[in-house]
Design a protein around this motif. Structure first.
Motif, PDB file in Angstrom:
ATOM      1  N   VAL A  22      31.366  44.904  30.355  1.00  0.00           N
ATOM      2  CA  VAL A  22      32.457  43.968  30.098  1.00  0.00           C
ATOM      3  C   VAL A  22      31.948  42.640  29.551  1.00  0.00           C
ATOM      4  CG1 VAL A  22      34.341  42.705  31.182  1.00  0.00           C
ATOM      5  CG2 VAL A  22      33.849  45.032  31.869  1.00  0.00           C
ATOM      6  N   SER A  43      39.160  39.460  29.502  1.00  0.00           N
ATOM      7  CA  SER A  43      37.951  39.785  30.258  1.00  0.00           C
ATOM      8  C   SER A  43      37.198  38.526  30.665  1.00  0.00           C
ATOM      9  CB  SER A  43      37.045  40.698  29.438  1.00  0.00           C
ATOM     10  OG  SER A  43      35.872  41.017  30.140  1.00  0.00           O
ATOM     11  N   ARG A 100      38.869  44.437  35.366  1.00  0.00           N
ATOM     12  CA  ARG A 100      37.829  44.346  34.338  1.00  0.00           C
ATOM     13  C   ARG A 100      37.346  45.722  33.921  1.00  0.00           C
ATOM     14  NH1 ARG A 100      33.178  41.178  36.605  1.00  0.00           N
ATOM     15  NH2 ARG A 100      32.253  41.753  34.613  1.00  0.00           N
TER      16      ARG A 100
END
Length: 533
Positions: A22, A43, A100
């Motif tokens: 991520v 994110s 996430r």
């Protein structure tokens, strides 16, 4: 030649994206993709929120440790409040990481689609030819994979495990952190139990002792609940993590580490089995024994998978591992009998008066006590009749008569000595009475009514108790236990069992029952009641 270089660069990027997470840098060529921009922005927001909550957790843990070290009852509520606060914050982090994870999956999909598009549609030669070869190689810069210090956050898990298994692994990782708080709470509760047990043993007043005993009971329940929670979470952690690591090692054909993990795990289980039932909490023991084994396996796994950031982090945890001593003795509290034993003395005839009224006779539900009956009358008598005898008690009977008892003695010999003393003081017929677990017998009357003139040391009516042992034979050890616990009691055989007794005292029979169960857990022992009419 230039077209080949472009394809090689794209392949390199594709392989690197597999290990990205991520937190990877955005691909500038995707800046025009609105969904991609929004996903990357979201994110980053989630990461910022997680960082903020992590700071709050660190501050809260510092406060919690301060309260735990002080350990005063007055700040127990504050300590519990911080514990709950920490758990809430950790749940928030877990939720953020779950979000996430979903974003990461979509981001990776978009990036991989873009990479494949580059492979399928290489740049036209005439456009690339305008640039020198060195410039063409710099058009796409490979993005290095990002490795995380938290082992399970590395994408090797999300790439190989199913979504459900990976989510379960994330939960187990959070539970692993929660275990420290649960263990700390259990140890604090155990310390409170030990303190309460000592206070109960030293209590001089029955009311105070009963209050402490009730507190001990509450702590005992709390310790059991914490132990159960420890056991439940630790079982889930062990099952989930060993499954996940084993699945990936199997997938990667790392059979040597698989075999070593299996051997270490078996050794750990054997050590736990050898200690089961020896200490206050089996759950605490299993966690303390198993934690280093699991941690060692995680370090080896991280190194084998070349997750060096995680391996270094876990090694730091192992170097600073400060595990509690699981060898805590079980805390047992034997209920005390606050029987009012007191020798007979002769004092003022007006000792009992309106300011100091004659107390009512107290019947104790457990234990044995002897008293001397001075007489039973149809009405209450003046205190002068009893010539200053102390202590003295009055009992109103069911037939509306009144009995007066003196003294309180632990043994028959002491009671008989007091009986002779009262006869010398002019009392014509003082009688020895005994209470066992709340049931009374007049021993003097029983002795006088025996036709053979033998002394009767038990009532002719009432409850009797027997201890039955289901066994083909009694070993020497069993017989020794019976003789030491209840010397002189008869042991007889009845069909497929042995019978010890009878007992007139329930507490005496209970003592033998408990001792046999503790010292010979492989036999079946029961208590039988018989009522004689």
């Amino acid at each position: 030649m230039i077209k080949s270089s472009k394809i090689i660069c794209a392949l390199a990027i594709a392989s690197l994206f597999v290990g990205a997470s991520v937190a990877q840098k955005p691909i500038k060529e995707l800046a025009s993709n609105e969904e991609y921009r929004e996903l990357m922005s979201r994110s980053e927001e989630l990461q910022t929120q997680e960082d903020s909550i992590t700071l709050l957790i660190n501050e809260a843990r510092t406060e919690y440790q301060r309260f735990a070290q002080e350990g005063a009852d007055s700040i127990t509520a504050e300590r519990d409040r911080f514990a709950t606060y920490i758990l809430d914050l950790e749940q928030q982090i877990f939720d953020l990481r779950s979000q996430r994870g979903q974003l990461t999956s979509r981001i990776n999909s978009i990036e991989q689609e873009w990479v494949m598009a580059q492979l399928m549609n290489p740049v036209e030669e005439e456009l690339v030819a305008e640039l020198p070869d060195s410039t063409a190689e710099e058009v796409i810069e490979p993005v290095a994979p990002i490795y995380y210090r938290n082992l399970v956050e590395n994408t090797i898990f999300s790439d190989i495990l199913t979504g459900e298994d990976y989510n379960d692994l994330l939960i187990a990782s959070e539970e692993d952190k929660e275990m420290e708080t649960i263990v700390a709470d259990y140890l604090a509760t155990y310390a409170d139990m030990a303190e309460a047990a000592e206070a109960y043993r030293n209590a001089s007043e029955e009311a105070e002792a009963e209050r402490i005993l009730a507190r001990f009971g509450d702590l005992e329940i709390e310790a059991e609940e914490l132990s159960d929670e420890m056991q439940q979470k630790w079982n889930h952690i062990i099952d989930t993590k060993y499954y996940a690591y084993g699945y990936i090692l199997e997938h990667e054909r790392r059979y040597d580490l698989l075999d070593k993990a299996s051997s270490d795990f078996s050794t750990m289980l054997q050590q736990c089995a050898a200690n089961d039932g020896n200490y206050a909490s089996d759950a605490l023991m299993r966690y303390i024994v198993g934690r280093p084994t699991l941690l060692g396996h995680e370090i080896e796994f991280a190194r084998e998978m070349e997750l060096m950031e995680a391996a270094d982090s876990l090694s730091g945890v192992r170097d600073n591992l400060n595990l509690a001593d699981y060898r805590l003795e079980p805390i047992k509290v034997e209920r005390r009998l606050f029987l009012d034993f007191a020798p007979i003395v002769v004092g003022r005839t007006n000792y009992y008066n309106s300011a100091n009224p004659l107390p009512e006779l107290r019947i104790f539900e457990r234990g044995t006590i002897y008293r001397i009956l001075l007489g039973t009358f149809r009405s209450k008598q003046p205190m002068t009749l009893f010539k200053g005898v102390q202590p003295l008690f009055i009992s109103e009977n069911d037939d509306e008569t009144y009995s007066y008892y003196a003294g309180g003695f632990a043994t028959l010999a002491e009671a008989e000595e007091a009986q002779l003393f009262l006869k010398e003081k002019g009392f014509r017929a003082p009688e020895v009475c005994r209470w066992e677990d709340g049931e009374m017998i007049n021993l003097t009357e029983a002795e006088e009514s025996n036709d053979e003139g033998e002394k009767v040391d038990m009532p002719v009516v009432g409850m009797r108790y027997m201890v039955e042992i289901e066994a083909e034979m009694l070993t020497d050890e069993m017989r020794a236990t019976i003789n030491q616990t209840t010397p002189g009691k008869m042991v007889s055989r009845a069909d497929d069992r042995f019978v010890v007794g009878t007992f007139t005292s329930r507490s005496e029979a209970d003592m033998l029952l408990t001792t046999l169960i503790d010292q010979h857990p492989d036999i079946q022992v029961t208590l039988k009641e018989i009522e004689l009419n």
